[in-house]
Write a protein that holds these residues in place. Sequence first.
Motif, PDB file in Angstrom:
ATOM      1  N   ALA A 279       0.748  -1.102   0.018  1.00 37.56           N
ATOM      2  CA  ALA A 279       0.137  -0.001  -0.004  1.00 37.56           C
ATOM      3  C   ALA A 279       0.821   1.087   0.043  1.00 37.56           C
ATOM      4  N   ASN A 280       2.012   1.126   0.602  1.00 39.43           N
ATOM      5  CA  ASN A 280       2.835   2.367   0.594  1.00 39.43           C
ATOM      6  C   ASN A 280       3.834   2.528  -0.394  1.00 39.43           C
ATOM      7  N   SER A 281       3.708   1.450  -1.288  1.00 33.48           N
ATOM      8  CA  SER A 281       4.574   1.810  -2.544  1.00 33.48           C
ATOM      9  C   SER A 281       3.810   2.692  -3.441  1.00 33.48           C
ATOM     10  N   VAL A 282       4.583   3.847  -3.765  1.00 36.07           N
ATOM     11  CA  VAL A 282       4.327   4.809  -4.846  1.00 36.07           C
ATOM     12  C   VAL A 282       3.618   4.236  -5.993  1.00 36.07           C
ATOM     13  N   TYR A 283       4.311   3.269  -6.546  1.00 36.05           N
ATOM     14  CA  TYR A 283       3.904   2.721  -7.926  1.00 36.05           C
ATOM     15  C   TYR A 283       2.958   1.498  -7.859  1.00 36.05           C
ATOM     16  N   ALA A 284       2.704   0.982  -6.666  1.00 38.88           N
ATOM     17  CA  ALA A 284       1.890  -0.161  -6.653  1.00 38.88           C
ATOM     18  C   ALA A 284       0.230  -0.029  -7.246  1.00 38.88           C
ATOM     19  N   ASP A 285      -0.117   0.873  -7.157  1.00 39.53           N
ATOM     20  CA  ASP A 285      -1.438   1.070  -7.793  1.00 39.53           C
ATOM     21  C   ASP A 285      -1.645   1.897  -9.034  1.00 39.53           C
TER      22      ASP A 285
ATOM     23  N   THR B  33      20.754   9.004 -11.024  1.00 39.51           N
ATOM     24  CA  THR B  33      20.998   8.172  -9.869  1.00 39.51           C
ATOM     25  C   THR B  33      21.912   8.495  -8.784  1.00 39.51           C
ATOM     26  N   TRP B  34      22.970   9.439  -9.101  1.00 41.86           N
ATOM     27  CA  TRP B  34      23.861   9.785  -8.291  1.00 41.86           C
ATOM     28  C   TRP B  34      23.138  10.834  -7.221  1.00 41.86           C
ATOM     29  N   CYS B  35      22.333  11.419  -7.355  1.00 41.56           N
ATOM     30  CA  CYS B  35      21.699  12.448  -6.634  1.00 41.56           C
ATOM     31  C   CYS B  35      20.714  12.155  -5.221  1.00 41.56           C
ATOM     32  N   THR B  36      21.743  12.592  -4.293  1.00 37.98           N
ATOM     33  CA  THR B  36      21.224  12.169  -2.872  1.00 37.98           C
ATOM     34  C   THR B  36      19.800  12.589  -2.393  1.00 37.98           C
ATOM     35  N   TRP B  37      19.613  13.875  -2.980  1.00 35.61           N
ATOM     36  CA  TRP B  37      18.048  14.682  -2.766  1.00 35.61           C
ATOM     37  C   TRP B  37      17.215  13.965  -3.623  1.00 35.61           C
ATOM     38  N   CYS B  38      17.641  13.731  -4.826  1.00 29.41           N
ATOM     39  CA  CYS B  38      16.445  12.783  -5.650  1.00 29.41           C
ATOM     40  C   CYS B  38      15.897  11.613  -4.833  1.00 29.41           C
ATOM     41  N   HIS B  39      16.939  10.745  -4.335  1.00 28.83           N
ATOM     42  CA  HIS B  39      16.626   9.572  -3.469  1.00 28.83           C
ATOM     43  C   HIS B  39      15.664   9.891  -2.493  1.00 28.83           C
ATOM     44  N   LYS B  40      16.143  10.885  -1.797  1.00 29.10           N
ATOM     45  CA  LYS B  40      15.313  11.433  -0.832  1.00 29.10           C
ATOM     46  C   LYS B  40      13.756  11.868  -0.925  1.00 29.10           C
ATOM     47  N   MET B  41      13.812  12.453  -2.336  1.00 30.16           N
ATOM     48  CA  MET B  41      12.316  12.924  -2.707  1.00 30.16           C
ATOM     49  C   MET B  41      11.489  11.607  -3.095  1.00 30.16           C
TER      50      MET B  41
ATOM     51  N   ALA C  82      12.194   8.496  -1.861  1.00 29.48           N
ATOM     52  CA  ALA C  82      11.539   8.272  -0.375  1.00 29.48           C
ATOM     53  C   ALA C  82      10.634   8.746   0.187  1.00 29.48           C
ATOM     54  N   PHE C  83      10.517  10.014   0.200  1.00 30.84           N
ATOM     55  CA  PHE C  83       9.572  10.890   0.880  1.00 30.84           C
ATOM     56  C   PHE C  83       8.139  10.753   0.163  1.00 30.84           C
ATOM     57  N   LEU C  84       7.901  10.575  -1.172  1.00 25.55           N
ATOM     58  CA  LEU C  84       6.850  10.199  -1.909  1.00 25.55           C
ATOM     59  C   LEU C  84       6.389   8.690  -1.610  1.00 25.55           C
ATOM     60  N   GLU C  85       7.311   7.846  -1.385  1.00 23.89           N
ATOM     61  CA  GLU C  85       7.115   6.482  -1.121  1.00 23.89           C
ATOM     62  C   GLU C  85       6.417   6.345   0.158  1.00 23.89           C
ATOM     63  N   ALA C  86       6.815   7.297   1.173  1.00 21.46           N
ATOM     64  CA  ALA C  86       6.290   7.261   2.535  1.00 21.46           C
ATOM     65  C   ALA C  86       5.045   8.027   2.677  1.00 21.46           C
ATOM     66  N   ASN C  87       4.618   8.928   1.615  1.00 17.42           N
ATOM     67  CA  ASN C  87       3.395   9.500   1.647  1.00 17.42           C
ATOM     68  C   ASN C  87       2.777   9.417   0.348  1.00 17.42           C
ATOM     69  N   PRO C  88       1.837   8.362   0.464  1.00 11.18           N
ATOM     70  CA  PRO C  88       1.228   7.904  -0.644  1.00 11.18           C
ATOM     71  C   PRO C  88      -0.064   8.880  -1.126  1.00 11.18           C
TER      72      PRO C  88
ATOM     73  N   GLN D  67      10.767  21.802   1.152  1.00 12.23           N
ATOM     74  CA  GLN D  67      11.418  21.272   2.096  1.00 12.23           C
ATOM     75  C   GLN D  67      11.000  22.247   3.506  1.00 12.23           C
ATOM     76  N   GLN D  68      11.058  21.730   4.681  1.00 10.82           N
ATOM     77  CA  GLN D  68      10.773  22.311   5.853  1.00 10.82           C
ATOM     78  C   GLN D  68      11.623  21.799   7.046  1.00 10.82           C
ATOM     79  N   ASN D  69      12.610  22.437   7.480  1.00 10.57           N
ATOM     80  CA  ASN D  69      13.523  21.983   8.492  1.00 10.57           C
ATOM     81  C   ASN D  69      14.634  20.854   7.926  1.00 10.57           C
ATOM     82  N   GLY D  70      14.957  20.983   6.659  1.00 13.33           N
ATOM     83  CA  GLY D  70      15.755  20.079   5.928  1.00 13.33           C
ATOM     84  C   GLY D  70      15.283  18.631   5.413  1.00 13.33           C
ATOM     85  N   LYS D  71      13.814  18.479   5.546  1.00 12.82           N
ATOM     86  CA  LYS D  71      13.250  17.636   5.061  1.00 12.82           C
ATOM     87  C   LYS D  71      11.832  17.777   4.441  1.00 12.82           C
ATOM     88  N   TYR D  72      11.688  17.102   3.162  1.00 11.14           N
ATOM     89  CA  TYR D  72      10.673  17.366   2.385  1.00 11.14           C
ATOM     90  C   TYR D  72       9.257  17.494   3.145  1.00 11.14           C
TER      91      TYR D  72
END
Length: 172
Positions: free
Chosen positions: A19-25, A66-74, A76-82, A140-145
């Motif tokens: 359910a938490n997967s951004v791409y599942a549905d 793929t080298w971009c740390t903030w791309c991965h964080k973004m 992960a943020f979308l994955e955690a916030n469906p 972002q807010q306080n260093g996080k999306y």
Amino acid sequence: MPKLFVSLLFVLISSIATANSVYADQNLPEYSRIYDEQRDPFKDAAAAIKLAQQTDRNVLIEIGGTWCTWCHKMDAFLEANPNVATALHDNFVVLKVSVSDANENEAFMKALPPVLGYPHMYVSTAKGKMLLSKDTAELQQNGKYSVENWLSFIDQWQPKATKALLELQAKN
């Protein structure tokens, strides 16, 4: 009883992960899911615009890699916030364009305003009219999306809002 508990726990964890997967549905095109330096951004942009026209969405061009740390964080943020990911994909066709040492996609990037940092986003209409160049640090807010910042961004640049903006600009 312990076997039943373990089985139920496994089913619950599996369903939560799915359910938490951004791409599942969502049946998203590959250019919306991954940065790939081998992809042709012009061909992908044409496909994204066509899909945006068919589905009455805007196009969100996301520059990174793929080298971009903030791309991965973004991601992960979308994955955690469906709820944010769903709102994003309901209103935008996302086009991820890879830039890297191996392939800077110079010809494609020349047509866009300068990138201020990575990831960087652009919003265009389904007709290809560029509306916005945006540094994702503003989401972002306080260093996080931030869920609030993302939802506000999506609401402000969704197709209905941008159509009203363009109509107002045309009148003036």
